[in-house]
Design a protein around this motif. Structure first.
Motif, PDB file in Angstrom:
ATOM      1  N   HIS A  26       0.821  -1.213   0.000  1.00  0.00           N
ATOM      2  CA  HIS A  26       0.000   0.000   0.000  1.00  0.00           C
ATOM      3  C   HIS A  26       0.856   1.264   0.000  1.00  0.00           C
ATOM      4  CE1 HIS A  26      -4.061  -1.764   0.671  1.00  0.00           C
ATOM      5  NE2 HIS A  26      -3.322  -2.795   1.037  1.00  0.00           N
ATOM      6  N   PRO A  28       2.332   4.585  -1.259  1.00  0.00           N
ATOM      7  CA  PRO A  28       1.777   5.555  -2.216  1.00  0.00           C
ATOM      8  C   PRO A  28       2.604   5.635  -3.498  1.00  0.00           C
ATOM      9  CG  PRO A  28       2.000   6.527  -0.036  1.00  0.00           C
ATOM     10  CD  PRO A  28       2.671   5.198   0.010  1.00  0.00           C
ATOM     11  N   ASP A  31       1.632   9.698  -7.654  1.00  0.00           N
ATOM     12  CA  ASP A  31       0.555  10.678  -7.505  1.00  0.00           C
ATOM     13  C   ASP A  31       0.130  10.858  -6.047  1.00  0.00           C
ATOM     14  OD1 ASP A  31      -0.653   8.226  -7.122  1.00  0.00           O
ATOM     15  OD2 ASP A  31      -2.315   8.577  -8.514  1.00  0.00           O
ATOM     16  N   ARG A  33      -1.209   8.600  -4.100  1.00  0.00           N
ATOM     17  CA  ARG A  33      -2.342   7.750  -3.716  1.00  0.00           C
ATOM     18  C   ARG A  33      -1.908   6.297  -3.630  1.00  0.00           C
ATOM     19  NH1 ARG A  33      -7.303   8.995  -7.508  1.00  0.00           N
ATOM     20  NH2 ARG A  33      -5.854   8.070  -8.976  1.00  0.00           N
ATOM     21  N   CYS A  34      -2.598   5.549  -2.780  1.00  0.00           N
ATOM     22  CA  CYS A  34      -2.351   4.118  -2.634  1.00  0.00           C
ATOM     23  C   CYS A  34      -2.756   3.417  -3.929  1.00  0.00           C
ATOM     24  CB  CYS A  34      -3.159   3.583  -1.456  1.00  0.00           C
ATOM     25  SG  CYS A  34      -3.151   1.787  -1.298  1.00  0.00           S
ATOM     26  N   CYS A  37      -5.948   0.980  -2.806  1.00  0.00           N
ATOM     27  CA  CYS A  37      -7.161   1.657  -2.322  1.00  0.00           C
ATOM     28  C   CYS A  37      -7.529   2.881  -3.156  1.00  0.00           C
ATOM     29  CB  CYS A  37      -6.966   2.087  -0.868  1.00  0.00           C
ATOM     30  SG  CYS A  37      -6.629   0.726   0.256  1.00  0.00           S
ATOM     31  N   ARG A  38      -6.538   3.433  -3.874  1.00  0.00           N
ATOM     32  CA  ARG A  38      -6.707   4.624  -4.703  1.00  0.00           C
ATOM     33  C   ARG A  38      -7.141   5.839  -3.882  1.00  0.00           C
ATOM     34  NH1 ARG A  38      -3.529   4.495  -8.123  1.00  0.00           N
ATOM     35  NH2 ARG A  38      -4.563   6.172  -9.242  1.00  0.00           N
ATOM     36  N   THR A  39      -6.687   5.922  -2.639  1.00  0.00           N
ATOM     37  CA  THR A  39      -6.971   7.084  -1.807  1.00  0.00           C
ATOM     38  C   THR A  39      -5.648   7.691  -1.348  1.00  0.00           C
ATOM     39  OG1 THR A  39      -7.074   5.770   0.222  1.00  0.00           O
ATOM     40  CG2 THR A  39      -9.147   6.123  -0.951  1.00  0.00           C
ATOM     41  N   ALA A  40      -5.691   8.981  -1.002  1.00  0.00           N
ATOM     42  CA  ALA A  40      -4.483   9.661  -0.542  1.00  0.00           C
ATOM     43  C   ALA A  40      -4.118   9.234   0.877  1.00  0.00           C
ATOM     44  CB  ALA A  40      -4.682  11.166  -0.612  1.00  0.00           C
ATOM     45  N   CYS A  42      -4.537   6.237   2.902  1.00  0.00           N
ATOM     46  CA  CYS A  42      -4.942   4.832   2.882  1.00  0.00           C
ATOM     47  C   CYS A  42      -5.212   4.330   4.307  1.00  0.00           C
ATOM     48  CB  CYS A  42      -3.843   4.002   2.234  1.00  0.00           C
ATOM     49  SG  CYS A  42      -4.158   2.243   2.258  1.00  0.00           S
TER      50      CYS A  42
END
Length: 79
Positions: A26, A28, A31, A33-34, A37-40, A42
């Motif tokens: 996980h 980053p 960019d 982001r994870c 999970c595609r979140t900043a 995670c």
């Protein structure tokens, strides 16, 4: 080995290894982001960091100080 036969130290070590593997997966990307999970921020990586921090605190606590009063299970020395 299966869980009922593991010592507390072995369980702690397995938790640490699992948390480290999760942090590798996980991590980053460029960019920020994870990639999974595609979140900043995670939540999975945050939980893994919390596990590592807690395991480290427990290790420091157990080795930092000796008990100040004698253990009742220890034999008393007669002098």
């Amino acid at each position: 080995m299966t869980a009922p036969f593991l010592s507390l130290a072995q369980i702690r070590n397995r938790l640490i290894l699992t948390a480290r593997a999760i942090l590798r997966d996980h991590r980053p990307g460029p960019d920020g982001r994870c990639p999974i999970c595609r979140t900043a921020a995670c939540p999975v990586a945050t939980a893994a960091r919390n596990v590592l921090r807690t395991a480290e605190e427990v290790q420091q606590r157990s080795t930092a100080t000796e008990p100040t009063e004698p253990d009742r299970d220890d034999p008393q020395q007669v002098g």
